[in-house]
Design a protein around this motif. Structure first.
Motif, mmCIF file in Angstrom:
data_model
loop_
_atom_site.group_PDB
_atom_site.id
_atom_site.type_symbol
_atom_site.label_atom_id
_atom_site.label_comp_id
_atom_site.label_asym_id
_atom_site.label_seq_id
_atom_site.Cartn_x
_atom_site.Cartn_y
_atom_site.Cartn_z
ATOM 1 N N HIS A 246 0.825 -1.147 0.264
ATOM 2 C CA HIS A 246 -0.209 -0.133 -0.552
ATOM 3 C C HIS A 246 0.939 1.613 0.148
ATOM 4 O O HIS A 246 0.382 2.074 -0.661
ATOM 5 C CB HIS A 246 -1.137 -0.163 1.074
ATOM 6 N N HIS A 247 1.673 1.393 0.584
ATOM 7 C CA HIS A 247 2.594 2.230 0.684
ATOM 8 C C HIS A 247 3.775 2.835 -0.621
ATOM 9 O O HIS A 247 3.787 3.880 -1.077
ATOM 10 C CB HIS A 247 4.318 1.919 1.775
ATOM 11 N N ALA B 144 0.468 4.065 -3.289
ATOM 12 C CA ALA B 144 0.304 5.717 -2.569
ATOM 13 C C ALA B 144 1.573 5.967 -3.247
ATOM 14 O O ALA B 144 1.869 7.355 -3.321
ATOM 15 C CB ALA B 144 0.174 5.345 -0.885
ATOM 16 N N THR C 236 3.801 1.598 -9.145
ATOM 17 C CA THR C 236 2.050 0.796 -10.028
ATOM 18 C C THR C 236 1.766 0.000 -10.142
ATOM 19 O O THR C 236 1.365 -1.408 -10.245
ATOM 20 C CB THR C 236 0.900 1.547 -9.274
#
Length: 351
Positions: free
Chosen positions: A48-49, A52, A56
């Motif tokens: 997730h870090h 963000a 990606t």
């Protein structure tokens, strides 16, 4: 240390329309090969870090675990809004069979297996379409045209968007590309693994195929040097890799020392310098360094801010010249592109 860019740039990967972050995240080590699996909540937080931060482009395989790495990513993708931001790459073809209590690696590229593997990955990842689907290793028993024919059907059915190959030789790439355009070829490319530059890289560029570089940090060597082997577990695959064997490591450490000294002059870490070298190979190259720690991830992203001149590139390459690097890059070189030619299509008998 180089600053982390505010925005991770995006790049076109191949000629079929896929765009990805200019640096990806290799997820293998979270679940397999680099010691015991890491705590799942920590790895999901890392993923997730990364998303963000703009990294990606996520890379996994059904072979990692086996299958547990895909399950991990599937859980990470369940968070609202994550799947829409991610370009998801996974692979099929490498298998692990157990006979008489002994596990043996193998490869399958027959149509029935291709389809079953894709369906399994879709379930584990919890998605209805895979963005980039690689043949992880080439099945030398099955003509590449036969394997590609089935993958092409999966594209037509909307189960995958783009096709990739991993560890394929130039002639295999050409034959596969003639069946359906290949978007990306994944290969090992780093300062000390440059055998792909003679034939495979030119072939990819001639055909408009993107290049995804795995192990761009030499399996962590360019982050820690010889100290790396003081921290890895007995389950770590690097314990078997020829370049990390004591008789070779004693010589290879000189390569790291040179890179480390240059990194100090450039104001970055040795890993950032080695990763920047891969980035400077061209706009068609996307490295996918793996990590299991957020601080190491941040450092890897910082490599995007390191600028190298042609003189810098030449200097780095002189340190890691083939004559200065001891040992093969893999302990099973037979499973690499050097042994990836398949039979002619005329030899195949459909069942």
């Amino acid at each position: 240390m180089a600053a982390v860019p505010v925005v991770v740039p995006r790049m076109k990967l191949g000629s079929q329309g896929l765009e990805v972050a200019a640096q990806g995240l290799g997820c293998m080590g979270m679940s397999a090969n680099y010691g015991p699996p890491k705590p799942e909540p920590d790895m999901i937080a890392l993923i997730h870090h990364a998303v963000a931060a703009g990294v990606t482009f996520l890379d996994t395989s059904d072979f990692y675990g086996p299958q547990t790495n895909e399950l991990l990513l599937g859980k990470a993708l369940q968070q609202a809004g994550v799947r829409e931001k991610v370009d998801l790459a996974t692979k099929f073809g490498s298998i692990w069979s157990v006979a008489d209590g002994i596990g043996k690696p193998g490869v399958r590229g027959d149509p029935a297996y291709v389809r079953a593997a894709c369906e399994g990955s879709l379930r584990r990842l919890g998605v209805d379409c895979i963005d980039l689907y690689y043949q992880h290793r080439i099945d030398t028993k099955v003509p590449i045209e036969v394997t590609m024919g089935e993958i092409k059907k999966l594209v037509e059915e909307g189960k995958i968007k783009y096709i990739g190959l991993s560890e394929a030789c130039a002639s295999t790439i050409r034959r596969a590309h003639a069946v359906h355009p290949i978007t990306a070829v994944q290969l090992e490319w780093s300062l000390w693994s440059r055998d792909v530059e003679e034939d495979i890289i030119p072939t990819c560029r001639e055909l408009g195929i993107g290049i995804v570089a795995y192990c761009p940090l030499g399996g962590g060597f360019f982050a820690s040097g010889a100290k790396l082997m003081d921290t890895v577990s007995e389950q770590d695959i690097r314990k078997k890799l020829p370049r990390f064997q004591p008789e070779n490591l004693d010589k290879n450490i000189k390569v790291f020392e040179h890179v480390n000294e240059m990194a100090k002059r450039k104001g970055c870490t040795p890993s950032q310098l080695a990763l920047a070298w891969v980035h400077h190979q061209g706009r068609d190259v996307c490295p996918i360094p793996g990590t299991t720690k957020i601080e190491n991830f941040n450092q890897n992203v910082g490599a995007l801010s390191v600028k190298l001149t042609q003189d810098d590139m030449a200097e780095l390459e002189s340190y890691a010249d083939a004559s200065n690097v001891q040992g093969d890059r893999h302990f099973r070189m037979s499973s690499t592109w050097k042994n990836s030619e398949t039979p002619p299509i005329s030899s195949w008998k459909y069942q």
